[in-house]
Write an enzyme that holds these catalytic residues in place. Sequence first.
Site, PDB file in Angstrom:
ATOM      1  N   LYS A  94     -13.193 -14.426   0.993  1.00 45.51           N
ATOM      2  CA  LYS A  94     -12.859 -15.639  -0.304  1.00 45.51           C
ATOM      3  C   LYS A  94     -13.443 -15.966  -1.550  1.00 45.51           C
ATOM      4  O   LYS A  94     -12.848 -16.509  -2.509  1.00 45.51           O
ATOM      5  CB  LYS A  94     -11.338 -16.699   0.756  1.00 45.51           C
ATOM      6  N   THR A 123      -1.636 -12.764  -4.260  1.00 48.36           N
ATOM      7  CA  THR A 123      -1.823 -12.834  -3.128  1.00 48.36           C
ATOM      8  C   THR A 123      -2.758 -11.909  -1.964  1.00 48.36           C
ATOM      9  O   THR A 123      -3.874 -12.098  -0.838  1.00 48.36           O
ATOM     10  CB  THR A 123      -0.644 -12.203  -2.008  1.00 48.36           C
ATOM     11  N   ALA A 124      -2.516 -10.791  -2.164  1.00 47.24           N
ATOM     12  CA  ALA A 124      -3.390  -9.311  -1.508  1.00 47.24           C
ATOM     13  C   ALA A 124      -4.879  -9.211  -1.319  1.00 47.24           C
ATOM     14  O   ALA A 124      -4.859  -9.964  -2.206  1.00 47.24           O
ATOM     15  CB  ALA A 124      -2.454  -7.938  -2.214  1.00 47.24           C
ATOM     16  N   SER A 125      -5.115  -9.195   0.128  1.00 50.85           N
ATOM     17  CA  SER A 125      -7.020  -9.767   0.415  1.00 50.85           C
ATOM     18  C   SER A 125      -6.249  -9.589   2.278  1.00 50.85           C
ATOM     19  O   SER A 125      -5.629  -9.810   2.070  1.00 50.85           O
ATOM     20  CB  SER A 125      -7.006 -11.490   0.198  1.00 50.85           C
ATOM     21  N   SER A 157      -8.224 -19.500  -1.049  1.00 49.97           N
ATOM     22  CA  SER A 157      -8.227 -19.927   0.744  1.00 49.97           C
ATOM     23  C   SER A 157      -9.177 -21.586   0.842  1.00 49.97           C
ATOM     24  O   SER A 157     -10.190 -21.711   0.369  1.00 49.97           O
ATOM     25  CB  SER A 157      -8.830 -18.988   1.725  1.00 49.97           C
ATOM     26  N   ARG A 198       1.073  -0.901  -0.299  1.00 55.69           N
ATOM     27  CA  ARG A 198       0.246  -0.243  -0.299  1.00 55.69           C
ATOM     28  C   ARG A 198       0.699   1.264   0.448  1.00 55.69           C
ATOM     29  O   ARG A 198       0.619   2.737  -0.910  1.00 55.69           O
ATOM     30  CB  ARG A 198      -0.495  -0.076   1.274  1.00 55.69           C
ATOM     31  N   LYS A 241       6.541  -1.883   7.418  1.00 59.06           N
ATOM     32  CA  LYS A 241       6.394  -2.670   6.484  1.00 59.06           C
ATOM     33  C   LYS A 241       7.115  -3.238   5.251  1.00 59.06           C
ATOM     34  O   LYS A 241       6.826  -4.408   4.975  1.00 59.06           O
ATOM     35  CB  LYS A 241       5.144  -2.924   6.171  1.00 59.06           C
TER      36      LYS A 241
HETATM   37  P1  NDP Z   1      -1.031 -10.336   5.206  1.00 53.77           P
HETATM   38  O1  NDP Z   1      -2.451  -9.950   6.332  1.00 53.77           O
HETATM   39  O2  NDP Z   1       0.182 -11.306   5.720  1.00 53.77           O
HETATM   40  O3  NDP Z   1      -1.001 -10.687   4.207  1.00 53.77           O
HETATM   41  C1  NDP Z   1      -1.919 -10.178   3.964  1.00 53.77           C
HETATM   42  C2  NDP Z   1      -1.796  -8.966   2.679  1.00 53.77           C
HETATM   43  O4  NDP Z   1      -2.947  -8.031   1.804  1.00 53.77           O
HETATM   44  C3  NDP Z   1      -0.557  -7.506   3.248  1.00 53.77           C
HETATM   45  O5  NDP Z   1       0.091  -7.237   2.535  1.00 53.77           O
HETATM   46  C4  NDP Z   1      -1.434  -6.505   3.070  1.00 53.77           C
HETATM   47  O6  NDP Z   1      -1.274  -5.297   3.006  1.00 53.77           O
HETATM   48  C5  NDP Z   1      -2.490  -6.627   2.244  1.00 53.77           C
HETATM   49  N1  NDP Z   1      -3.920  -6.101   1.207  1.00 53.77           N
HETATM   50  C6  NDP Z   1      -4.744  -6.134   2.355  1.00 53.77           C
HETATM   51  N2  NDP Z   1      -5.626  -4.866   2.072  1.00 53.77           N
HETATM   52  C7  NDP Z   1      -4.982  -4.834   1.264  1.00 53.77           C
HETATM   53  C8  NDP Z   1      -6.104  -3.138   0.537  1.00 53.77           C
HETATM   54  N3  NDP Z   1      -6.750  -2.983   0.379  1.00 53.77           N
HETATM   55  N4  NDP Z   1      -5.062  -3.145  -0.415  1.00 53.77           N
HETATM   56  C9  NDP Z   1      -4.209  -3.645  -0.810  1.00 53.77           C
HETATM   57  N5  NDP Z   1      -3.175  -4.222   0.162  1.00 53.77           N
HETATM   58  C10 NDP Z   1      -3.917  -5.238   0.564  1.00 53.77           C
HETATM   59  O7  NDP Z   1      -1.771 -12.200   5.450  1.00 53.77           O
HETATM   60  P2  NDP Z   1      -1.408 -13.893   4.161  1.00 53.77           P
HETATM   61  O8  NDP Z   1       0.200 -13.173   3.959  1.00 53.77           O
HETATM   62  O9  NDP Z   1      -1.347 -14.835   5.493  1.00 53.77           O
HETATM   63  O10 NDP Z   1      -2.554 -13.801   3.504  1.00 53.77           O
HETATM   64  C11 NDP Z   1      -1.737 -13.353   2.043  1.00 53.77           C
HETATM   65  C12 NDP Z   1      -3.732 -14.474   1.434  1.00 53.77           C
HETATM   66  O11 NDP Z   1      -3.185 -15.750   1.706  1.00 53.77           O
HETATM   67  C13 NDP Z   1      -4.333 -13.153   1.527  1.00 53.77           C
HETATM   68  O12 NDP Z   1      -4.755 -13.575   0.462  1.00 53.77           O
HETATM   69  C14 NDP Z   1      -5.216 -14.949   2.644  1.00 53.77           C
HETATM   70  O13 NDP Z   1      -6.470 -14.094   2.417  1.00 53.77           O
HETATM   71  C15 NDP Z   1      -4.911 -15.728   1.878  1.00 53.77           C
HETATM   72  N6  NDP Z   1      -4.705 -16.721   3.123  1.00 53.77           N
HETATM   73  C16 NDP Z   1      -4.138 -16.504   4.409  1.00 53.77           C
HETATM   74  C17 NDP Z   1      -4.144 -17.548   5.245  1.00 53.77           C
HETATM   75  C18 NDP Z   1      -3.715 -17.369   6.100  1.00 53.77           C
HETATM   76  O14 NDP Z   1      -3.646 -18.463   6.794  1.00 53.77           O
HETATM   77  N7  NDP Z   1      -2.676 -17.183   7.087  1.00 53.77           N
HETATM   78  C19 NDP Z   1      -5.242 -18.910   5.182  1.00 53.77           C
HETATM   79  C20 NDP Z   1      -5.509 -19.043   3.835  1.00 53.77           C
HETATM   80  C21 NDP Z   1      -5.341 -18.463   3.240  1.00 53.77           C
HETATM   81  P3  NDP Z   1      -0.990  -4.570   4.159  1.00 53.77           P
HETATM   82  O15 NDP Z   1      -0.121  -5.471   5.152  1.00 53.77           O
HETATM   83  O16 NDP Z   1      -0.553  -2.937   4.482  1.00 53.77           O
HETATM   84  O17 NDP Z   1      -1.921  -5.133   5.623  1.00 53.77           O
END
Ligand code: NDP
Length: 344
Positions: free
Chosen positions: A157, A80-82, A124, A34, A41
């Site tokens: 998801k 991956t972002a979500s 997921s 972001r 970060k």
């Molecule tokens: P994190 O929260 O560490 O990573 C999520 C990332 O998404 C961060 O970099 C975050 O950025 C970014 N993000 C969230 N909202 C926005 C936005 N509005 N604009 C831009 N970027 C955004 O979680 P994970 O690494 O664990 O998750 C990564 C992916 O894996 C996700 O899609 C999650 O749903 C999926 N997942 C995770 C699991 C888990 O157990 N960890 C299990 C299954 C799927 P910022 O740092 O700025 O918030």
Amino acid sequence: MADKILVSGASGFIASHIIEKLLAAGSEIVGTVRDPANYEKTAHLMTMKGAETHLTLVAADLNDSDPFSDYVDVDIIMHTASPYVLTVKNAQRDLVAPAVNGTLSMLTAAAKSKRVRRVILTSSMAAVTDEPDGRLLTEADWNNESSLTRNPYFYSKVLAERAAWDFMKRENPHFDLIVINPFLVIGPAHTASINTSHQILVDLVNGNFPAIIDLTWGFVDVRDVADAHIAAANIQAASGRYVCATATIDMSKVVDIARANGWGHAKLPKMSLTGPLGTALTKLASYTQPSGAGSYLRTHVGRALRFDNSKIRNELAINFRSPETSIRDALVDLAKWNHIPQPR
Ligand code: NDP
């Protein structure tokens, strides 16, 4: 892998591991965050071996109307972002909108770039099941139960992944889509922030679970999830969705592993509430929890969980670490960041 790769959500728990491995393989990476100037970060990324020459961080917010079009001159995209949080104020605004719009923005941008040959989406197991019922879950299963009020993160998801497959069918773009469906991802982290999946371990060791309840999890090691994304990029024949988890493990076993690895002195739960009465009590108590955690408890406690990970093992050659190894390594790391006591 010498491809140029776009990784969205670069600062995240999973993406950081993907980027570390891609850098080690000599790839050129564009990572979206972001705010690239947010040193807190991004420092761990920019200090990785190879980052100085092979990693560029750029700004992209999933809530913007076209966040990715400027960055899609790449061979591979890993989206991956979500947002990964269980409890939010407004599920549509805080979870569903960024998850779905972000995914569609990425695919729309990719379709404009002739160079992109594959998009890998981090979905997921939340898109596979909302309320496990003992059936053997496979890539053919879809979560049809979640809603804005029931497991809203799960809902975000499933809607995002469905939107992605609908896009592929409707637009028939020149690239293909591979989806990775991880379960609860744990393991060493690059930063001090506690991933939602690690919160379970933190709560368990720090005494926030007053008793052992009938909860079963499917853990997967973050290093294996990163390998799965990279294999999905490298293996030409990869296709469709991939259930990405090692084995099921229940709360009492997780407690045993924590105890065996030096956390016997911590506030691990001792009392067992695993029978039908315990499960009924846990469901009642779930109403005292924050909305997302409460909803998760009501749909998961007392439920048998089974899944088949043979597709990812056979097609992407993922040789999963054992849950014991991942839990131990996650606990050691959480202690390193002072989220739980040091082992004795
Ligand atoms: P994190 O929260 O560490 O990573 C999520 C990332 O998404 C961060 O970099 C975050 O950025 C970014 N993000 C969230 N909202 C926005 C936005 N509005 N604009 C831009 N970027 C955004 O979680 P994970 O690494 O664990 O998750 C990564 C992916 O894996 C996700 O899609 C999650 O749903 C999926 N997942 C995770 C699991 C888990 O157990 N960890 C299990 C299954 C799927 P910022 O740092 O700025 O918030």
